[in-house]
Design an enzyme around this catalytic site. Structure first.
Site, PDB file in Angstrom:
ATOM      1  N   ASP A 129       0.831  -1.213   0.000  1.00 14.58           N
ATOM      2  CA  ASP A 129       0.000   0.000   0.000  1.00 14.58           C
ATOM      3  C   ASP A 129       0.863   1.261   0.000  1.00 14.58           C
ATOM      4  O   ASP A 129       1.960   1.266   0.543  1.00 14.58           O
ATOM      5  CB  ASP A 129      -0.918  -0.032   1.235  1.00 14.58           C
ATOM      6  CG  ASP A 129      -2.112   0.897   1.087  1.00 14.58           C
ATOM      7  OD1 ASP A 129      -2.327   1.436  -0.010  1.00 14.58           O
ATOM      8  OD2 ASP A 129      -2.840   1.085   2.090  1.00 14.58           O
ATOM      9  N   HIS A 160       2.323   3.355  -9.058  1.00 10.65           N
ATOM     10  CA  HIS A 160       2.107   1.918  -9.293  1.00 10.65           C
ATOM     11  C   HIS A 160       3.272   1.319 -10.079  1.00 10.65           C
ATOM     12  O   HIS A 160       3.731   0.223  -9.789  1.00 10.65           O
ATOM     13  CB  HIS A 160       0.798   1.700 -10.063  1.00 10.65           C
ATOM     14  CG  HIS A 160      -0.421   2.125  -9.297  1.00 10.65           C
ATOM     15  ND1 HIS A 160      -0.614   1.791  -7.972  1.00 10.65           N
ATOM     16  CD2 HIS A 160      -1.510   2.857  -9.659  1.00 10.65           C
ATOM     17  CE1 HIS A 160      -1.770   2.302  -7.567  1.00 10.65           C
ATOM     18  NE2 HIS A 160      -2.327   2.963  -8.566  1.00 10.65           N
ATOM     19  N   LEU A 177       9.925 -21.248  -4.462  1.00  5.38           N
ATOM     20  CA  LEU A 177       9.026 -20.271  -3.827  1.00  5.38           C
ATOM     21  C   LEU A 177       7.676 -20.326  -4.533  1.00  5.38           C
ATOM     22  O   LEU A 177       7.613 -20.238  -5.761  1.00  5.38           O
ATOM     23  CB  LEU A 177       9.603 -18.855  -3.954  1.00  5.38           C
ATOM     24  CG  LEU A 177       8.651 -17.709  -3.554  1.00  5.38           C
ATOM     25  CD1 LEU A 177       8.412 -17.706  -2.041  1.00  5.38           C
ATOM     26  CD2 LEU A 177       9.204 -16.353  -3.980  1.00  5.38           C
TER      27      LEU A 177
END
Ligand code: IPE
Ligand code: IPE
Ligand code: MG
Length: 247
Positions: A24, A41, A135
């Site tokens: 965020d 972004h 992962l």
């Protein structure tokens, strides 16, 4: 201290198996730098790359990142379209590097509002990484925790009607099988950047016993050292799961 030095302080035997991150603060980062929100972004993608790299380096097994929520459709059409494209382009651009690093990537979330071509493209690209097991990276895309629970309940009801499951046998384990995160451990640690102290509909079922770690840092500024700081803080906590305090 740089992140390499911080890594040495980690207890390799007590790493969280699953870390989830609420990325965020992109908009505020852009405002701070006198740029358009969208630039925030774009910059945020670089922070995602660092997060994935350091997770592989440290040996985290599951990483879930919140990319777009079921509520984010409330933003301007311009921003929504930009985010959808940015997420797709980043996936396409990064897939080879992710594959080289042993990352198995999948999108979790609702397919409903996204076009069929978007959904198919995501699966096509992600598929290239599905032989990996170093992962497991979940990208929470058009994700909402309540939506996930509702979709699970619908599927359970359908399976009950078809005689595939017995409702009186419903358990946490069976519920887990119906969530987007089926087969994965619950998040041990949830990180949120930008100083907001809320879950915003992220992993509502799975976070029942997660540890939280909040930082004021805005997502585009989140770096490897900050991630290790979160892990070190996590390692200082005593998780009791309702049992008595051992002190
Ligand atoms: C997080 O940054 C990215 C997404 C929610 C997609 P924001 O866009 O929420 O940034 P702020 O909270 O407005 O600063
Ligand atoms: C949560 O951030 C969603 C993502 C990070 C993708 P928001 O910025 O959308 O959350 P609120 O609206 O501040 O709760
Ligand atoms: Mg925000």
């Amino acid at each position: 201290m740089d992140y390499k030095e911080l890594i040495l302080k980690l207890d390799q035997t007590a790493l969280p198996r699953h870390v989830a991150v609420i990325m965020d603060g992109n908009g505020r980062w852009a405002r701070l730098h006198r740029m358009q929100r969208l630039k925030g972004h774009k910059k945020g993608v670089e922070a995602v790359r660092k997060l994935v790299e350091v997770s592989v380096e440290v040996g985290i097994k599951y990483l879930t990142i919140y990319a777009f929520s079921t509520e984010n459709w409330r933003r301007s059409k311009l921003e929504v379209n930009y985010l959808l494209k940015l997420i797709m382009d980043s996936l396409v651009n990064e897939i080879e590097e992710l594959d080289r690093n042993g990352v198995n990537i999948r999108f979790i979330g609702s397919r409903k509002e996204l076009s069929d071509s978007y959904n198919h493209r995501v699966i096509d690209v992600c598929r290239k990484s599905w032989h990996n097991d170093r992962l497991y990276l979940n990208v929470a895309m058009n994700y909402g925790g309540r939506r996930e629970i509702l979709e699970a309940v619908q599927a359970i009801c359908q399976d009950a009607q078809a005689g595939k499951i017995d409702l009186s046998m419903l358990s946490d384990e069976i519920m887990n099988d119906y969530l987007y995160t089926a087969g994965m451990p619950d998040p041990d640690l949830i990180i949120r950047t930008s100083g907001e102290l809320r879950l915003s509909n992220f992993l509502v079922w799975q976070s029942a016993y997660s540890e939280y770690w909040f930082t004021e840092i805005l997502w585009p500024d989140f770096d490897k050292a900050e991630f290790i700081r979160a892990l070190l803080d996590y390692q200082n906590r005593e998780r009791r799961f309702g049992a008595r305090w051992k002190g």
